[in-house]
Design a protein around this motif. Structure first.
Motif, PDB file in Angstrom:
ATOM      1  N   LEU A  62       0.831  -1.205   0.000  1.00  0.00           N
ATOM      2  CA  LEU A  62       0.000   0.000   0.000  1.00  0.00           C
ATOM      3  C   LEU A  62       0.866   1.256   0.000  1.00  0.00           C
ATOM      4  N   CYS A  63       1.999   1.225   0.683  1.00  0.00           N
ATOM      5  CA  CYS A  63       2.911   2.377   0.672  1.00  0.00           C
ATOM      6  C   CYS A  63       3.362   2.693  -0.751  1.00  0.00           C
ATOM      7  N   GLU A  64       3.696   1.664  -1.505  1.00  0.00           N
ATOM      8  CA  GLU A  64       4.130   1.875  -2.883  1.00  0.00           C
ATOM      9  C   GLU A  64       3.005   2.478  -3.728  1.00  0.00           C
ATOM     10  N   GLN A  65       1.778   2.008  -3.516  1.00  0.00           N
ATOM     11  CA  GLN A  65       0.645   2.541  -4.273  1.00  0.00           C
ATOM     12  C   GLN A  65       0.403   4.016  -3.945  1.00  0.00           C
ATOM     13  N   ILE A  66       0.465   4.358  -2.685  1.00  0.00           N
ATOM     14  CA  ILE A  66       0.209   5.738  -2.270  1.00  0.00           C
ATOM     15  C   ILE A  66       1.304   6.667  -2.779  1.00  0.00           C
ATOM     16  N   GLU A  67       2.549   6.200  -2.761  1.00  0.00           N
ATOM     17  CA  GLU A  67       3.652   7.020  -3.279  1.00  0.00           C
ATOM     18  C   GLU A  67       3.444   7.353  -4.758  1.00  0.00           C
ATOM     19  N   GLN A  68       2.956   6.385  -5.515  1.00  0.00           N
ATOM     20  CA  GLN A  68       2.709   6.629  -6.929  1.00  0.00           C
ATOM     21  C   GLN A  68       1.519   7.560  -7.143  1.00  0.00           C
ATOM     22  N   GLU A  69       0.448   7.348  -6.386  1.00  0.00           N
ATOM     23  CA  GLU A  69      -0.769   8.131  -6.581  1.00  0.00           C
ATOM     24  C   GLU A  69      -0.584   9.592  -6.183  1.00  0.00           C
ATOM     25  N   TYR A  70       0.161   9.844  -5.115  1.00  0.00           N
ATOM     26  CA  TYR A  70       0.313  11.208  -4.613  1.00  0.00           C
ATOM     27  C   TYR A  70       1.629  11.849  -5.032  1.00  0.00           C
ATOM     28  N   GLY A  71       2.423  11.147  -5.834  1.00  0.00           N
ATOM     29  CA  GLY A  71       3.687  11.707  -6.283  1.00  0.00           C
ATOM     30  C   GLY A  71       4.677  11.917  -5.163  1.00  0.00           C
ATOM     31  N   LEU A  72       4.734  10.998  -4.213  1.00  0.00           N
ATOM     32  CA  LEU A  72       5.626  11.125  -3.069  1.00  0.00           C
ATOM     33  C   LEU A  72       6.991  10.534  -3.383  1.00  0.00           C
ATOM     34  N   ILE A  73       7.947  10.849  -2.512  1.00  0.00           N
ATOM     35  CA  ILE A  73       9.291  10.296  -2.658  1.00  0.00           C
ATOM     36  C   ILE A  73       9.235   8.788  -2.485  1.00  0.00           C
ATOM     37  N   THR A  74       9.868   8.059  -3.390  1.00  0.00           N
ATOM     38  CA  THR A  74       9.849   6.598  -3.344  1.00  0.00           C
ATOM     39  C   THR A  74      10.834   6.092  -2.295  1.00  0.00           C
ATOM     40  N   VAL A  75      10.333   5.237  -1.431  1.00  0.00           N
ATOM     41  CA  VAL A  75      11.146   4.641  -0.370  1.00  0.00           C
ATOM     42  C   VAL A  75      11.219   3.146  -0.605  1.00  0.00           C
ATOM     43  N   ASN A  76      12.360   2.552  -0.297  1.00  0.00           N
ATOM     44  CA  ASN A  76      12.529   1.107  -0.470  1.00  0.00           C
ATOM     45  C   ASN A  76      11.788   0.381   0.648  1.00  0.00           C
ATOM     46  N   HIS A  77      10.676  -0.259   0.299  1.00  0.00           N
ATOM     47  CA  HIS A  77       9.866  -0.968   1.284  1.00  0.00           C
ATOM     48  C   HIS A  77      10.218  -2.444   1.277  1.00  0.00           C
ATOM     49  N   GLU A  78      10.424  -2.984   2.481  1.00  0.00           N
ATOM     50  CA  GLU A  78      10.769  -4.399   2.599  1.00  0.00           C
ATOM     51  C   GLU A  78       9.491  -5.222   2.633  1.00  0.00           C
ATOM     52  N   THR A  79       9.431  -6.240   1.768  1.00  0.00           N
ATOM     53  CA  THR A  79       8.270  -7.130   1.737  1.00  0.00           C
ATOM     54  C   THR A  79       8.556  -8.454   2.423  1.00  0.00           C
ATOM     55  N   VAL A  80       9.684  -8.536   3.094  1.00  0.00           N
ATOM     56  CA  VAL A  80      10.050  -9.736   3.839  1.00  0.00           C
ATOM     57  C   VAL A  80      10.168  -9.376   5.307  1.00  0.00           C
ATOM     58  N   SER A  81       9.600 -10.216   6.177  1.00  0.00           N
ATOM     59  CA  SER A  81       9.650  -9.949   7.608  1.00  0.00           C
ATOM     60  C   SER A  81      11.041 -10.290   8.132  1.00  0.00           C
ATOM     61  N   ASP A  82      11.891  -9.309   8.226  1.00  0.00           N
ATOM     62  CA  ASP A  82      13.252  -9.493   8.723  1.00  0.00           C
ATOM     63  C   ASP A  82      13.505  -8.424   9.780  1.00  0.00           C
ATOM     64  N   LYS A  83      12.857  -8.589  10.921  1.00  0.00           N
ATOM     65  CA  LYS A  83      12.939  -7.579  11.958  1.00  0.00           C
ATOM     66  C   LYS A  83      14.360  -7.418  12.479  1.00  0.00           C
ATOM     67  N   ALA A  84      15.080  -8.534  12.592  1.00  0.00           N
ATOM     68  CA  ALA A  84      16.429  -8.466  13.161  1.00  0.00           C
ATOM     69  C   ALA A  84      17.352  -7.617  12.300  1.00  0.00           C
ATOM     70  N   SER A  85      17.190  -7.677  10.981  1.00  0.00           N
ATOM     71  CA  SER A  85      18.087  -6.929  10.106  1.00  0.00           C
ATOM     72  C   SER A  85      17.894  -5.431  10.221  1.00  0.00           C
ATOM     73  N   ARG A  86      16.751  -4.993  10.763  1.00  0.00           N
ATOM     74  CA  ARG A  86      16.493  -3.558  10.886  1.00  0.00           C
ATOM     75  C   ARG A  86      16.841  -3.027  12.269  1.00  0.00           C
ATOM     76  N   VAL A  87      17.228  -3.917  13.172  1.00  0.00           N
ATOM     77  CA  VAL A  87      17.499  -3.494  14.539  1.00  0.00           C
ATOM     78  C   VAL A  87      18.647  -2.496  14.597  1.00  0.00           C
ATOM     79  N   ALA A  88      19.775  -2.843  13.947  1.00  0.00           N
ATOM     80  CA  ALA A  88      20.956  -1.970  14.016  1.00  0.00           C
ATOM     81  C   ALA A  88      20.656  -0.602  13.442  1.00  0.00           C
TER      82      ALA A  88
END
Length: 544
Positions: A144-170
């Motif tokens: 949904l974040c990707e869809q909203i970014e396209q519809e509203y012309g927002l800055i594109t952010v790299n969204h993770e579609t894999v649940s990897d909570k540990a990799s985001r801790v640091a």
């Protein structure tokens, strides 16, 4: 944009009322809370809606998990959407997560560089009183974040579609604190060598060279640094999980520290600020010294409070014992003595309650006054007290270009001492300083946001406030200004400058021509008004 569900560490600590109280608190800031919206309740009133949601949650006595979903929608710096657009986006996120008919309270915060919305959703359905826990929420939210970014012309952010909570801790720890984490340090400094180890002996030697040690803990491994800080091995990399390591190196063989203890470690982990173009060593040493002194004072004060409490309790016990002995010695009936004993016991209980209450108040006061501050929080505190070096370090953390409405000098000038040299800012009421050095202060009734390079202007700013901002910009940057942002904002700035007869010029030639055209019209209008002819000049609006 970034959408994130904030999990609570302990269900016991889940408190919907406390969450809303924190979100709705303006914290003495004029622009912290932009909107509070209550949805799917019988009323739009915050207090009544909060009571209704609490009652709904209490109707479900079987659910053991957290009954509240705390969703945060955050936008990159400079991106400002209208409240109507934010409300539409909020409804879409709730629908995709399956909370369309659930009660919720949404709060928009605008006190930082990133506009963000907190959505506190009641997981308990208001009619059937069952709990809803969405599955694969991270995939739905990212899509949904990707869809909203396209519809509203927002800055594109790299969204993770894999649940990897540990990799985001640091990354989350380092972004929030500004200090290098052990997990991030191992990934940057030692992970490559660790992966190349062929047996346990080689692995222990590699770890020893980096001041680390691997130990068994629970069902897995942890890596422990020389200062005692530990991190789960599998959170650093999946190849370091117990299953993968034992499959590759065989059964675990503990380290023999006898030959490694005397080895000099060329690399050791020490918590320190992330690499910065400004030298932070002296200021960080000062920060550590202050925190150590504060911790020592806190420990001493708590020990003194406990001794005082224990002494008062002992004195109360002696007084109670003395009263009982006196009652025992007097000549009175059994019922009279029983009543006296009851009165003495009640007085003792009241005295103990007063002592404990005073101790708790003093303890909380000491805890608040000597609380430990994070590195970035301490820098913001020092900057608010006039430390130019602290403000410069915060501003050096800024990454990327600001794309919102702004007023700045013709040539960008990022002098860290501007905030302290300019008396008109120093005399103003500073509300807050963000972790990237944006100073929010009051000038008259207008709130100014200054990040060192520009004055940031929020959408829907009134013309009176724009006039105040231009006056501040003239004092800070001079009479030649650069105006950047939306076309509507640029036109509005030119109109305000012309209406108030400000002696300023703009670096954009077309915008400057537009301002001069407006100035001529206002001069003609005033001349006609003086001559007895009243006319209101029409404001030309054209694309720049």
């Amino acid at each position: 944009m970034i959408a994130k569900i904030i999990p609570i560490k302990s269900v016991r600590k889940s408190n919907y009322s406390a969450l809303i109280q924190y979100l709705a608190d303006p914290q003495d800031k004029s622009e912290r809370v932009s909107q509070i919206k209550v949805s799917n309740c019988y009323t739009d009133d915050l207090t009544a809606g909060l009571l209704e949601i609490r009652n709904t949650q209490e109707m479900n006595t079987r659910a053991k998990s957290d009954k509240t979903c705390h969703l945060v929608l955050s936008f990159p710096e400079g991106e400002r959407l209208s409240l109507s657009d934010l409300n539409v986006i909020e409804e879409r996120f709730c629908d995709v997560l399956g909370f369309g008919g659930h009660q919720r309270i949404s709060v928009v915060h605008d006190d930082t560089n990133n506009l963000h919305m907190h959505i506190a959703i009641n997981k308990i359905h208001p009619k059937i009183h069952t709990i809803h826990n969405p599955y694969y929420d991270y995939k739905k939210v990212a899509k949904l974040c990707e869809q909203i970014e396209q519809e509203y012309g927002l800055i594109t952010v790299n969204h993770e579609t894999v649940s990897d909570k540990a990799s985001r801790v640091a990354q989350e720890i380092e972004t929030r604190t500004g200090v290098e984490s052990l997990l991030g340090w191992i990934r940057r400094e030692a992970l490559t060598d660790i992966k190349q180890s062929d047996n346990w002996q080689d692995l222990h030697q590699v770890l020893a060279r980096h001041g680390l040690e691997i130990k068994e803990r629970g069902n897995g491994f942890v890596l422990v640094a020389n200062n005692g800080v530990a991190v789960k091995a599998s959170s650093i990399d999946r190849s370091l999980s117990k299953g993968n390591l034992t499959q590759r190196l065989g059964a675990f063989v503990p380290s023999d520290n006898s030959g490694q203890s005397s080895q000099q470690n060329d690399k050791q982990y020490q918590p320190k600020p992330l690499q910065n173009r400004i030298d932070t060593s002296k200021l960080y040493a000062w920060y550590q010294q202050e925190q150590n002194d504060s911790a020592r004072q806190r420990t001493n004060q708590w020990a003194m409070l406990r001794r005082t409490r224990d002494q008062l309790i002992e004195r109360a016990k002696r007084e109670a014992k003395l009263k009982r002995n006196i009652i025992k010695s007097i000549k009175a009936g059994r019922l009279a003595k029983k009543a006296l004993y009851a009165i003495a016991h009640q007085q003792f209980k009241t005295t103990i309650a007063v002592i404990q209450g005073d101790y708790q108040k003093a303890y909380q006061h000491s805890k608040t006054s000597h609380s430990r501050m994070g590195w970035l929080d301490w820098l913001a505190f020092e900057a608010k007290n006039g430390n130019a070096e602290a403000l410069a370090i915060l501003r050096s953390r800024r990454i990327g270009q600001f794309k919102g409405n702004q007023v700045s000098a013709k040539q960008s000038n990022d002098k860290p001492n501007d905030y302290f040299k300019d008396g008109f800012i120093k005399d103003s009421s500073v509300e807050s300083i963000t972790k990237i050095g944006t100073v929010t202060y009051k000038t008259g009734s207008t709130t100014i946001r200054d990040d060192g390079k520009r004055l940031i202007v929020l959408p829907d700013t009134t013309q009176d406030a724009l006039a105040d901002i231009l006056h501040v910009a003239m004092k800070k940057y001079g009479s030649h200004l650069a105006i950047n942002g939306t076309e509507q904002f640029r036109l509005q700035i030119a109109q305000v400058a012309a209406q108030n007869q400000m002696r300023i010029t703009f670096d954009d030639k077309r915008l400057e021509q537009y301002r001069q055209q407006l100035m001529k019209q206002y001069k003609v209008s005033r001349a006609q008004s003086v001559g007895g002819i009243r006319s209101i000049p029409s404001t030309p609006r054209r694309s720049l």
